[in-house]
Write an enzyme that holds these catalytic residues in place. Structure first.
Site, PDB file in Angstrom:
ATOM      1  N   TYR A  61      43.780  56.337  45.349  1.00  0.00           N
ATOM      2  CA  TYR A  61      43.903  54.878  45.423  1.00  0.00           C
ATOM      3  C   TYR A  61      44.666  54.353  44.208  1.00  0.00           C
ATOM      4  O   TYR A  61      45.632  53.600  44.336  1.00  0.00           O
ATOM      5  CB  TYR A  61      42.504  54.252  45.492  1.00  0.00           C
ATOM      6  N   LYS A 109      48.419  52.592  44.159  1.00  0.00           N
ATOM      7  CA  LYS A 109      48.666  51.225  43.698  1.00  0.00           C
ATOM      8  C   LYS A 109      49.690  51.210  42.561  1.00  0.00           C
ATOM      9  O   LYS A 109      50.476  50.272  42.432  1.00  0.00           O
ATOM     10  CB  LYS A 109      47.351  50.564  43.271  1.00  0.00           C
TER      11      LYS A 109
HETATM   12  N1  LIG Z   1      38.675  44.091  47.693  1.00  0.00           N
HETATM   13  C1  LIG Z   1      39.036  44.347  46.460  1.00  0.00           C
HETATM   14  O1  LIG Z   1      38.236  44.343  45.530  1.00  0.00           O
HETATM   15  C2  LIG Z   1      40.493  44.665  46.158  1.00  0.00           C
HETATM   16  C3  LIG Z   1      40.923  44.678  44.826  1.00  0.00           C
HETATM   17  C4  LIG Z   1      42.247  44.962  44.541  1.00  0.00           C
HETATM   18  C5  LIG Z   1      43.121  45.231  45.576  1.00  0.00           C
HETATM   19  N2  LIG Z   1      42.689  45.216  46.863  1.00  0.00           N
HETATM   20  C6  LIG Z   1      43.645  45.519  47.911  1.00  0.00           C
HETATM   21  O2  LIG Z   1      43.789  44.389  48.740  1.00  0.00           O
HETATM   22  C7  LIG Z   1      44.138  44.797  50.051  1.00  0.00           C
HETATM   23  C8  LIG Z   1      43.172  44.179  51.044  1.00  0.00           C
HETATM   24  O3  LIG Z   1      41.868  44.572  50.700  1.00  0.00           O
HETATM   25  P1  LIG Z   1      40.556  43.909  51.349  1.00  0.00           P
HETATM   26  O4  LIG Z   1      39.491  44.074  50.343  1.00  0.00           O
HETATM   27  O5  LIG Z   1      40.890  42.581  51.893  1.00  0.00           O
HETATM   28  O6  LIG Z   1      40.290  44.990  52.509  1.00  0.00           O
HETATM   29  P2  LIG Z   1      39.569  44.864  53.932  1.00  0.00           P
HETATM   30  O7  LIG Z   1      39.063  46.224  54.240  1.00  0.00           O
HETATM   31  O8  LIG Z   1      38.641  43.693  53.972  1.00  0.00           O
HETATM   32  O9  LIG Z   1      40.814  44.544  54.905  1.00  0.00           O
HETATM   33  C9  LIG Z   1      41.848  45.459  55.121  1.00  0.00           C
HETATM   34  C10 LIG Z   1      42.404  45.268  56.523  1.00  0.00           C
HETATM   35  O10 LIG Z   1      43.462  46.237  56.687  1.00  0.00           O
HETATM   36  C11 LIG Z   1      43.348  46.810  57.969  1.00  0.00           C
HETATM   37  N3  LIG Z   1      43.962  48.130  57.972  1.00  0.00           N
HETATM   38  C12 LIG Z   1      43.476  49.272  57.414  1.00  0.00           C
HETATM   39  N4  LIG Z   1      44.281  50.301  57.669  1.00  0.00           N
HETATM   40  C13 LIG Z   1      45.310  49.818  58.426  1.00  0.00           C
HETATM   41  C14 LIG Z   1      46.463  50.397  59.012  1.00  0.00           C
HETATM   42  N5  LIG Z   1      46.722  51.714  58.902  1.00  0.00           N
HETATM   43  N6  LIG Z   1      47.305  49.605  59.716  1.00  0.00           N
HETATM   44  C15 LIG Z   1      47.051  48.284  59.855  1.00  0.00           C
HETATM   45  N7  LIG Z   1      45.969  47.665  59.327  1.00  0.00           N
HETATM   46  C16 LIG Z   1      45.115  48.435  58.611  1.00  0.00           C
HETATM   47  C17 LIG Z   1      41.853  46.857  58.258  1.00  0.00           C
HETATM   48  O11 LIG Z   1      41.586  46.967  59.643  1.00  0.00           O
HETATM   49  C18 LIG Z   1      41.377  45.550  57.633  1.00  0.00           C
HETATM   50  O12 LIG Z   1      41.371  44.499  58.570  1.00  0.00           O
HETATM   51  C19 LIG Z   1      44.125  46.320  50.036  1.00  0.00           C
HETATM   52  O13 LIG Z   1      45.444  46.799  49.846  1.00  0.00           O
HETATM   53  C20 LIG Z   1      43.263  46.644  48.841  1.00  0.00           C
HETATM   54  O14 LIG Z   1      43.552  47.899  48.301  1.00  0.00           O
HETATM   55  C21 LIG Z   1      41.396  44.937  47.166  1.00  0.00           C
END
Ligand SMILES: NC(=O)c1ccc[n+]([C@@H]2O[C@H](COP(=O)([O-])OP(=O)(O)OC[C@H]3O[C@@H](n4cnc5c(N)ncnc54)[C@H](O)[C@@H]3O)[C@@H](O)[C@H]2O)c1
Length: 255
Positions: free
Chosen positions: A154, A158
């Site tokens: 991960y 990133k």
């Molecule tokens: N939540 C956190 O704390 C956090 C922090 C930093 C970065 N991020 C990043 O932010 C982004 C969103 O995270 P989130 O927490 O909203 O996640 P989440 O799991 O709530 O939502 C992610 C969405 O992506 C979809 N998805 C997954 N794999 C897929 C694929 N192969 N094709 C199409 N859609 C796909 C899922 O179905 C889901 O609806 C991610 O890239 C994550 O790494 C999250």
């Protein structure tokens, strides 16, 4: 709400949940027409219905599906102004380098990094035709800081998103296309809530590093994405945009 995105067409990947869903709502509230992309049909469809947009089911690791989702957006709405490349995963089998297998490593690289490569590759030509566009790629604060509680693939994915966004921002700047990397701190999403409900000590160990003393709400990240998508950020490209509650600036935090 000001309508900074009036008439703009936005494609959001991972729009069915968390940051993507909050951003779909925010973009629509600011006047954009929103294409909600997700691998999860039920969640993606619900998001699109809520914001009056178009749902496209796609796996962002599939090259044909990525090319087609932008073609659908342009066929439906006539243009492509904003690409929020946000879909990502953080599975439990991605852990310390000593225990993480090659299959888990590759799966995370595919969904988190290769997908962003594909999304940029197929979004940029549409924006080149218009001479304008804003791409926001979701990286993370772990792209700029190390963690002892490792998720090795991960973090590496990133870091890749961050470097790729910087490079594309520089390459396409004179064509009016801005590319920025969004680096959220930990966000209060179902995934994190579940993790910390199981292990409150783990939550406390993380919270101590955040000057603001809490996790972000998805809406707070969506507000930052809307800024990067809009002309309010017209002089920003190739940027590492940290929205992290101060984590990356902290040495000692308040009690
Ligand atoms: N939540 C956190 O704390 C956090 C922090 C930093 C970065 N991020 C990043 O932010 C982004 C969103 O995270 P989130 O927490 O909203 O996640 P989440 O799991 O709530 O939502 C992610 C969405 O992506 C979809 N998805 C997954 N794999 C897929 C694929 N192969 N094709 C199409 N859609 C796909 C899922 O179905 C889901 O609806 C991610 O890239 C994550 O790494 C999250």
């Amino acid at each position: 709400m000001t309508e900074r995105l009036d008439g703009r067409v936005a494609v959001i990947t991972g729009a069915g949940s968390g940051i993507g869903l909050a951003t779909a709502r925010r973009f629509a509230a600011e006047g954009a027409r929103v294409v909600c992309v997700d691998i999860d049909a039920a969640a993606g469809k619900a998001a699109a219905e809520e914001v009056g947009g178009l749902f496209v089911q796609a796996d962002v690791t599939d090259e044909d599906a990525v090319r087609e989702m932008y073609e659908r957006a342009v066929a439906e709405y006539g243009r492509l102004d904003i690409a929020f490349n946000n879909a990502g995963i953080s599975p439990p089998d991605d852990d310390s380098i000593l225990t993480t297998g090659l299959e888990a490593w590759k799966r995370v690289q595919d969904v988190n990094l290769t997908s962003v490569y594909l999304c940029c590759k197929y979004a940029i030509p549409h924006m080149q035709r218009q001479g304008k566009g804003s791409i926001i790629n979701t990286a993370s604060f772990v792209a700029v800081m190390g963690a002892a509680t490792s998720q090795i693939s991960y973090s590496a994915s990133k870091g890749g998103v961050l470097a790729m966004s910087r490079e594309l921002g520089v390459q396409f700047a004179r064509e009016g296309i801005r590319v920025n990397a969004l680096c959220p701190g930990p966000v209060n999403t179902p995934l994190l809530q579940e993790l910390f409900a199981k292990d409150p000590e783990r939550a406390a160990r993380r919270l101590v590093h955040i000057p603001l003393g809490r996790f972000a709400e998805p809406d707070e990240i969506a507000a930052a994405v809307a800024f990067l998508a809009s002309d309010d950020s017209s002089f920003m490209t190739a940027n590492t945009f940290l929205v992290d509650g101060g984590i990356s600036g902290a040495y000692v935090t308040p009690q």
